[in-house]
Design a protein around this motif. Sequence first.
Motif, PDB file in Angstrom:
ATOM      1  N   THR A 114       0.953   0.284  14.039  1.00  0.00           N
ATOM      2  CA  THR A 114       1.614  -0.223  12.831  1.00  0.00           C
ATOM      3  C   THR A 114       1.415   0.736  11.663  1.00  0.00           C
ATOM      4  OG1 THR A 114       1.266  -2.497  13.592  1.00  0.00           O
ATOM      5  CG2 THR A 114       1.744  -2.186  11.256  1.00  0.00           C
ATOM      6  N   VAL A 115       0.187   1.238  11.529  1.00  0.00           N
ATOM      7  CA  VAL A 115      -0.102   2.193  10.461  1.00  0.00           C
ATOM      8  C   VAL A 115       0.672   3.484  10.688  1.00  0.00           C
ATOM      9  CG1 VAL A 115      -1.926   3.503   9.311  1.00  0.00           C
ATOM     10  CG2 VAL A 115      -2.375   1.174  10.104  1.00  0.00           C
ATOM     11  N   PHE A 116       0.712   3.942  11.910  1.00  0.00           N
ATOM     12  CA  PHE A 116       1.441   5.173  12.226  1.00  0.00           C
ATOM     13  C   PHE A 116       2.916   5.036  11.849  1.00  0.00           C
ATOM     14  CE2 PHE A 116       4.136   7.597  15.103  1.00  0.00           C
ATOM     15  CZ  PHE A 116       3.619   8.872  14.962  1.00  0.00           C
ATOM     16  N   ASN A 117       3.534   3.915  12.235  1.00  0.00           N
ATOM     17  CA  ASN A 117       4.951   3.710  11.920  1.00  0.00           C
ATOM     18  C   ASN A 117       5.174   3.631  10.406  1.00  0.00           C
ATOM     19  OD1 ASN A 117       5.597   3.663  14.637  1.00  0.00           O
ATOM     20  ND2 ASN A 117       5.453   1.439  14.799  1.00  0.00           N
ATOM     21  N   PHE A 118       4.232   3.005   9.691  1.00  0.00           N
ATOM     22  CA  PHE A 118       4.380   2.867   8.241  1.00  0.00           C
ATOM     23  C   PHE A 118       4.264   4.237   7.564  1.00  0.00           C
ATOM     24  CE2 PHE A 118       2.524   2.007   4.002  1.00  0.00           C
ATOM     25  CZ  PHE A 118       3.574   1.284   3.461  1.00  0.00           C
ATOM     26  N   VAL A 119       3.311   5.045   7.998  1.00  0.00           N
ATOM     27  CA  VAL A 119       3.136   6.383   7.428  1.00  0.00           C
ATOM     28  C   VAL A 119       4.382   7.227   7.695  1.00  0.00           C
ATOM     29  CG1 VAL A 119       1.810   8.520   7.585  1.00  0.00           C
ATOM     30  CG2 VAL A 119       0.634   6.311   7.545  1.00  0.00           C
ATOM     31  N   GLN A 120       4.931   7.117   8.893  1.00  0.00           N
ATOM     32  CA  GLN A 120       6.147   7.868   9.218  1.00  0.00           C
ATOM     33  C   GLN A 120       7.313   7.401   8.346  1.00  0.00           C
ATOM     34  OE1 GLN A 120       5.965  10.445  11.345  1.00  0.00           O
ATOM     35  NE2 GLN A 120       8.045  10.967  10.673  1.00  0.00           N
ATOM     36  N   TYR A 145       0.826  -1.212   0.000  1.00  0.00           N
ATOM     37  CA  TYR A 145       0.000   0.000   0.000  1.00  0.00           C
ATOM     38  C   TYR A 145       0.863   1.267   0.000  1.00  0.00           C
ATOM     39  CZ  TYR A 145      -3.165  -3.640   1.548  1.00  0.00           C
ATOM     40  OH  TYR A 145      -3.879  -4.816   1.641  1.00  0.00           O
ATOM     41  N   GLU A 146       2.162   1.114  -0.285  1.00  0.00           N
ATOM     42  CA  GLU A 146       3.058   2.266  -0.260  1.00  0.00           C
ATOM     43  C   GLU A 146       2.662   3.311  -1.296  1.00  0.00           C
ATOM     44  OE1 GLU A 146       7.766   3.392  -0.967  1.00  0.00           O
ATOM     45  OE2 GLU A 146       7.197   1.319  -0.491  1.00  0.00           O
ATOM     46  N   GLY A 147       2.297   2.873  -2.490  1.00  0.00           N
ATOM     47  CA  GLY A 147       1.921   3.822  -3.533  1.00  0.00           C
ATOM     48  C   GLY A 147       0.708   4.652  -3.148  1.00  0.00           C
ATOM     49  N   PHE A 148      -0.303   4.003  -2.546  1.00  0.00           N
ATOM     50  CA  PHE A 148      -1.521   4.720  -2.141  1.00  0.00           C
ATOM     51  C   PHE A 148      -1.187   5.757  -1.076  1.00  0.00           C
ATOM     52  CE2 PHE A 148      -5.123   5.215   0.712  1.00  0.00           C
ATOM     53  CZ  PHE A 148      -6.160   5.501  -0.164  1.00  0.00           C
ATOM     54  N   VAL A 149      -0.412   5.357  -0.080  1.00  0.00           N
ATOM     55  CA  VAL A 149      -0.084   6.270   1.015  1.00  0.00           C
ATOM     56  C   VAL A 149       0.773   7.424   0.500  1.00  0.00           C
ATOM     57  CG1 VAL A 149       1.135   6.473   3.229  1.00  0.00           C
ATOM     58  CG2 VAL A 149      -0.277   4.458   2.767  1.00  0.00           C
ATOM     59  N   PHE A 178      -7.762  -4.929   3.098  1.00  0.00           N
ATOM     60  CA  PHE A 178      -6.721  -4.373   3.962  1.00  0.00           C
ATOM     61  C   PHE A 178      -6.635  -5.202   5.243  1.00  0.00           C
ATOM     62  CE2 PHE A 178      -5.081  -1.358   7.152  1.00  0.00           C
ATOM     63  CZ  PHE A 178      -3.926  -0.938   6.503  1.00  0.00           C
ATOM     64  N   PRO A 179      -5.435  -5.643   5.622  1.00  0.00           N
ATOM     65  CA  PRO A 179      -5.313  -6.535   6.793  1.00  0.00           C
ATOM     66  C   PRO A 179      -5.648  -5.813   8.099  1.00  0.00           C
ATOM     67  CG  PRO A 179      -3.146  -5.857   6.022  1.00  0.00           C
ATOM     68  CD  PRO A 179      -4.128  -5.352   5.005  1.00  0.00           C
ATOM     69  N   HIS A 180      -6.013  -6.602   9.081  1.00  0.00           N
ATOM     70  CA  HIS A 180      -6.305  -6.060  10.413  1.00  0.00           C
ATOM     71  C   HIS A 180      -4.982  -5.870  11.157  1.00  0.00           C
ATOM     72  CE1 HIS A 180      -8.473  -5.261  14.096  1.00  0.00           C
ATOM     73  NE2 HIS A 180      -7.687  -6.145  14.715  1.00  0.00           N
ATOM     74  N   VAL A 181      -4.574  -4.634  11.318  1.00  0.00           N
ATOM     75  CA  VAL A 181      -3.314  -4.322  11.996  1.00  0.00           C
ATOM     76  C   VAL A 181      -3.569  -3.279  13.076  1.00  0.00           C
ATOM     77  CG1 VAL A 181      -1.844  -4.875  10.010  1.00  0.00           C
ATOM     78  CG2 VAL A 181      -2.770  -2.552  10.271  1.00  0.00           C
ATOM     79  N   HIS A 190      -5.356   5.571   7.857  1.00  0.00           N
ATOM     80  CA  HIS A 190      -5.787   4.219   8.219  1.00  0.00           C
ATOM     81  C   HIS A 190      -7.226   3.990   7.761  1.00  0.00           C
ATOM     82  CE1 HIS A 190      -6.030   0.940  11.592  1.00  0.00           C
ATOM     83  NE2 HIS A 190      -6.177   0.453  10.378  1.00  0.00           N
ATOM     84  N   ASP A 191      -8.077   4.973   7.992  1.00  0.00           N
ATOM     85  CA  ASP A 191      -9.472   4.847   7.565  1.00  0.00           C
ATOM     86  C   ASP A 191      -9.583   4.811   6.037  1.00  0.00           C
ATOM     87  OD1 ASP A 191     -12.426   4.989   8.243  1.00  0.00           O
ATOM     88  OD2 ASP A 191     -12.213   6.781   6.970  1.00  0.00           O
ATOM     89  N   TRP A 192      -8.787   5.654   5.358  1.00  0.00           N
ATOM     90  CA  TRP A 192      -8.826   5.639   3.887  1.00  0.00           C
ATOM     91  C   TRP A 192      -8.365   4.292   3.333  1.00  0.00           C
ATOM     92  CZ3 TRP A 192      -6.301  11.080   2.675  1.00  0.00           C
ATOM     93  CH2 TRP A 192      -7.253  12.070   2.917  1.00  0.00           C
ATOM     94  N   LEU A 193      -7.345   3.708   3.921  1.00  0.00           N
ATOM     95  CA  LEU A 193      -6.854   2.404   3.468  1.00  0.00           C
ATOM     96  C   LEU A 193      -7.945   1.337   3.585  1.00  0.00           C
ATOM     97  CD1 LEU A 193      -3.273   2.535   5.013  1.00  0.00           C
ATOM     98  CD2 LEU A 193      -3.793   2.222   2.579  1.00  0.00           C
TER      99      LEU A 193
END
Length: 521
Positions: free
Chosen positions: A103-109, A66-70, A96-99, A86-89
Amino acid sequence: MNHYLQKTMLYHLIHQMSREGHSTRWISEHFGLNWRTVKRYLSMDERTFTEELEAGRTRGKVLDPYEGFVREKLSLYPETPAAQLHDWLKEHHPDFPHVNQKTVFNFVQHIRDKHNIPRSGEPGREYMAVEELPYGRQGQADFGFYNMRTTTGGSKKVQFFTFVLSRSRYKYVFFSDTPFTCDLLVEAHERAFRFLGGIPGEVVYDQDRLMMVSENLGDIILTGGFRTYVTQRGITTWFCRKADPESKGKVENVVKYVKRNFLYNRHYRDPETLNDEAVAWLHRTANNLPHGTTGKVPRDELQTEQGYLAPFYPVAVPKQEYPVHAVRRDNTISWKGNLYSVPLGTYAGPGTTVTVKPSDGVITVLDAMGSTVCTHRVSPLKGQKIIHTDHKRDKSAGAAEMMECLAAMMPDRDAAMAWLKRVRDSKPRYIRDQVQALTQTVSALEPEVAARTLEYCMANGIDGAADFRAIAARLAAQSQPRQGEARVIRMNPLGGGRIPGADIQPGRSDITDYDALLGGG
């Protein structure tokens, strides 16, 4: 600091503390890590750790698809928070997996750092160097706390008050092993001003509940005790805005300095020793080494600043008056609709009074000399009786003395003492309560019933006051004469023997003998 550099420093610090003899549990609590993490770090040599760290750089992430979308969303809307992404994903990707949200915060950062997409929007706080204040103009005060190791291997939380002169950076620290009260805060100020040799023009504080009730749109409302002190002392106060500790950065740095340079790896013995060691440290290190910012020695600078400080003279600050309450005959006091117990023996006749000091949901009961009698948590209900079990105990005598007194009340003193020792061995924490209950029971029994009860308890392995009372009640009921039966009372002289002639039966005459004597036919 770089993430990998942080991990490397942590790895070496954990191994260093382990070599110094600290346990895995202590290290985990010190760094706020799980003990399994600490154990895993200790099990790895440096080469293994480096290989694992390098492997983490190339390890894939579960959200990599999901890197391209973010990246697209962040490029369009750089201020978008991770929670909204996270909500948009989840909205645009039904699979979209249940995480975890973290995890989402760290990925966005990670995406922001990788593609250099800073978060725009509200600008961060800007800083600018300020000029040094004039000598004697300002001091800054703050509190801190620290968990120390004791000499017996335990831990002790200490609290401390710090004060620093803003120009000379001359410091003072005062420790306490109990939470600060208004009276203790006043004492800390007096100690600080005496140590500094004067009083600055104004003092900067946090919005602490000991000093301030409300900002009140700029018209600061101080607590009663602190207002009395600053008025009598003539201090000008300056309170920081909420959540703005950086506006008194000098004393914030002192708090960190005390923790890292003085308290770290120091053992706690008692507050007096700790304060003596702190004063020695202030003279030896804190005020005797060049300051990192000014490059000047605070001790030398103080000699100049003392000429601009207001002179220090002790002031007698009246103690806050607390309400006086009468002690009831049942050793309780009434406070705001509830009855609270005080230790047995506090009531000493009509007119017995105590002082009640309320503070943060706790009341402290003081005697006429100001010594603490007991403390209670305040009940939010009304009409309650709050009683400490410990207050029922008679502490005027030791447990052994109480056992001796009870054994003397029994017909067989030695047997009673042996049984009481069994009770003490089976219930060591409650021996006082047990002996008091037994004393009440035995004092109401006939000696014969008490002896039979003791004999039964010893024969059947019964070691408790409640069972003793139940058995005694049963035996006492059996010894009572049934309705309509005459009760035979046998005399038992003090010597223990039988009275001579007590068993002689008197002779009985025949009626015919009297007829012959009277001439009857």
